[in-house]
Write a protein that holds these residues in place. Sequence first.
Motif, PDB file in Angstrom:
ATOM      1  N   LEU A 173       0.834  -1.204   0.000  1.00  0.00           N
ATOM      2  CA  LEU A 173       0.000   0.000   0.000  1.00  0.00           C
ATOM      3  C   LEU A 173       0.867   1.253   0.000  1.00  0.00           C
ATOM      4  O   LEU A 173       0.614   2.206  -0.752  1.00  0.00           O
ATOM      5  CB  LEU A 173      -0.927   0.004   1.217  1.00  0.00           C
ATOM      6  N   LEU A 174       1.918   1.249   0.817  1.00  0.00           N
ATOM      7  CA  LEU A 174       2.795   2.417   0.883  1.00  0.00           C
ATOM      8  C   LEU A 174       3.561   2.612  -0.425  1.00  0.00           C
ATOM      9  O   LEU A 174       3.777   3.745  -0.861  1.00  0.00           O
ATOM     10  CB  LEU A 174       3.774   2.263   2.051  1.00  0.00           C
ATOM     11  N   ALA A 175       3.960   1.511  -1.046  1.00  0.00           N
ATOM     12  CA  ALA A 175       4.649   1.620  -2.341  1.00  0.00           C
ATOM     13  C   ALA A 175       3.728   2.254  -3.377  1.00  0.00           C
ATOM     14  O   ALA A 175       4.147   3.111  -4.178  1.00  0.00           O
ATOM     15  CB  ALA A 175       5.110   0.241  -2.805  1.00  0.00           C
ATOM     16  N   GLU A 176       2.462   1.850  -3.357  1.00  0.00           N
ATOM     17  CA  GLU A 176       1.491   2.410  -4.308  1.00  0.00           C
ATOM     18  C   GLU A 176       1.253   3.891  -4.046  1.00  0.00           C
ATOM     19  O   GLU A 176       1.225   4.704  -4.977  1.00  0.00           O
ATOM     20  CB  GLU A 176       0.174   1.640  -4.201  1.00  0.00           C
ATOM     21  N   LYS A 177       1.111   4.252  -2.770  1.00  0.00           N
ATOM     22  CA  LYS A 177       0.872   5.651  -2.420  1.00  0.00           C
ATOM     23  C   LYS A 177       2.071   6.523  -2.793  1.00  0.00           C
ATOM     24  O   LYS A 177       1.909   7.677  -3.214  1.00  0.00           O
ATOM     25  CB  LYS A 177       0.558   5.778  -0.925  1.00  0.00           C
ATOM     26  N   ALA A 178       3.272   5.972  -2.651  1.00  0.00           N
ATOM     27  CA  ALA A 178       4.471   6.723  -3.030  1.00  0.00           C
ATOM     28  C   ALA A 178       4.469   7.008  -4.521  1.00  0.00           C
ATOM     29  O   ALA A 178       4.770   8.132  -4.959  1.00  0.00           O
ATOM     30  CB  ALA A 178       5.725   5.938  -2.633  1.00  0.00           C
ATOM     31  N   GLN A 179       4.107   6.004  -5.317  1.00  0.00           N
ATOM     32  CA  GLN A 179       4.092   6.186  -6.770  1.00  0.00           C
ATOM     33  C   GLN A 179       2.975   7.126  -7.210  1.00  0.00           C
ATOM     34  O   GLN A 179       3.079   7.767  -8.262  1.00  0.00           O
ATOM     35  CB  GLN A 179       3.959   4.829  -7.455  1.00  0.00           C
ATOM     36  N   GLN A 180       1.934   7.222  -6.403  1.00  0.00           N
ATOM     37  CA  GLN A 180       0.831   8.129  -6.728  1.00  0.00           C
ATOM     38  C   GLN A 180       1.090   9.553  -6.248  1.00  0.00           C
ATOM     39  O   GLN A 180       0.261  10.439  -6.449  1.00  0.00           O
ATOM     40  CB  GLN A 180      -0.464   7.593  -6.108  1.00  0.00           C
ATOM     41  N   GLY A 181       2.247   9.747  -5.615  1.00  0.00           N
ATOM     42  CA  GLY A 181       2.613  11.080  -5.162  1.00  0.00           C
ATOM     43  C   GLY A 181       1.982  11.500  -3.852  1.00  0.00           C
ATOM     44  O   GLY A 181       2.006  12.690  -3.491  1.00  0.00           O
ATOM     45  N   GLU A 182       1.432  10.547  -3.094  1.00  0.00           N
ATOM     46  CA  GLU A 182       0.773  10.887  -1.837  1.00  0.00           C
ATOM     47  C   GLU A 182       1.744  10.956  -0.663  1.00  0.00           C
ATOM     48  O   GLU A 182       1.357  11.355   0.440  1.00  0.00           O
ATOM     49  CB  GLU A 182      -0.325   9.857  -1.533  1.00  0.00           C
ATOM     50  N   LEU A 183       2.983  10.572  -0.878  1.00  0.00           N
ATOM     51  CA  LEU A 183       3.999  10.608   0.172  1.00  0.00           C
ATOM     52  C   LEU A 183       5.225  11.361  -0.340  1.00  0.00           C
ATOM     53  O   LEU A 183       5.572  11.262  -1.510  1.00  0.00           O
ATOM     54  CB  LEU A 183       4.406   9.183   0.575  1.00  0.00           C
ATOM     55  N   ASP A 184       5.869  12.087   0.557  1.00  0.00           N
ATOM     56  CA  ASP A 184       7.107  12.769   0.182  1.00  0.00           C
ATOM     57  C   ASP A 184       8.292  11.802   0.199  1.00  0.00           C
ATOM     58  O   ASP A 184       9.257  11.971  -0.548  1.00  0.00           O
ATOM     59  CB  ASP A 184       7.384  13.926   1.148  1.00  0.00           C
ATOM     60  N   ALA A 185       8.216  10.811   1.072  1.00  0.00           N
ATOM     61  CA  ALA A 185       9.261   9.792   1.181  1.00  0.00           C
ATOM     62  C   ALA A 185       8.628   8.540   1.768  1.00  0.00           C
ATOM     63  O   ALA A 185       7.585   8.606   2.435  1.00  0.00           O
ATOM     64  CB  ALA A 185      10.400  10.277   2.076  1.00  0.00           C
ATOM     65  N   VAL A 186       9.253   7.395   1.524  1.00  0.00           N
ATOM     66  CA  VAL A 186       8.719   6.153   2.066  1.00  0.00           C
ATOM     67  C   VAL A 186       9.857   5.246   2.497  1.00  0.00           C
ATOM     68  O   VAL A 186      10.850   5.087   1.782  1.00  0.00           O
ATOM     69  CB  VAL A 186       7.796   5.433   1.048  1.00  0.00           C
ATOM     70  N   LEU A 187       9.732   4.688   3.704  1.00  0.00           N
ATOM     71  CA  LEU A 187      10.655   3.669   4.190  1.00  0.00           C
ATOM     72  C   LEU A 187       9.950   2.338   4.033  1.00  0.00           C
ATOM     73  O   LEU A 187       8.939   2.082   4.689  1.00  0.00           O
ATOM     74  CB  LEU A 187      11.014   3.913   5.658  1.00  0.00           C
TER      75      LEU A 187
END
Length: 328
Positions: A173-187
């Motif tokens: 889910l976090l990987a998808e949100k990162a690719q959608q631009g919903e996160l500035d950074a993701v661990l």
Amino acid sequence: MRNMLFWCRRSVLVALVCVGLIPPLGARAAETVRVGVLKFGTVNWELDTIKHHKIGEKHGVDVDVRFFAGEDATSVALMAGEVDFIVSDWLWVSRQRASGEDLTMFPYSTSVGALMVPSESPIKSLADLKGKKIGVAGGPIDKSWLLLQGLARKEKTGDLAADNDIAYGAPPLLAEKAQQGELDAVLNFWHYCARLEAAGFRRLVSANDAAEALGASGPVSALGYIFHESWAKAHPDAIAGFMAASAEAKALLGSSDEEWLRLAPIIKADGQALTVLRDRYREGIPNRAIEDEEKDAAALYAVLADLGGEKLVGSSKTLMPGTYWRAK
């Protein structure tokens, strides 16, 4: 370098046979070892390599792979004696030993997560993260997250958890949100980071970078094959054979690009994604002495105990003796 690593591992296996730590090929009947894994976990890449090339039989073991839905289920199965091996981290082993269990481990992989940002992001350092939205897989006491917080504290760049909007969630889910631009950074976990890298993201800082900045002298195996010490002592040929099979499979995965093409349908990746996953996997193949791994793990344990407290490490403030397996 990769070829040298391959031949070094092969030489180690030959030496073990010569000194009698691993009986020669064909000298013993195959003994079944039961390995509990997640159905879609990265451990399957190595286990499939062992099965496909009959590497286990070569070293006197029949590897019986048993699939589980989650990590808690594998842990329960190991404690109940339903499987002989699972893959988990050294912190869990130490915590269980502090509670009286006889669990121990040998290294599986040094691959760890990293903070990933889009390639065009203006974020260049931990200091640039202040006020940003960061996705974190694994929860608030995830080792990688704590190590990064420790690094930020050491560099005096602020409190990562307090200064930012933290979104904890499942890795996909976090990987998808990162690719959608919903996160500035993701661990995220290492293989999700590799897929993000193939999709145009870049590493800001990895957990290994943080670990070395906090006292480790090299990459520490975040994960290991975990088993009961009493079982290993009762089955010396099985533990030696499985360790040898694991080392040979890693050597093959470290040297053969063709093997990765064979595994592509299992990995569910091709093209650039497969290439990055292959390269990051190879970076994570352990190649240090157990003594060095254990020394560094003990140093990091102290840092993590301070950052994560009893919720993370349990009652023991130091790494428990015997966490790393040494054949007697």
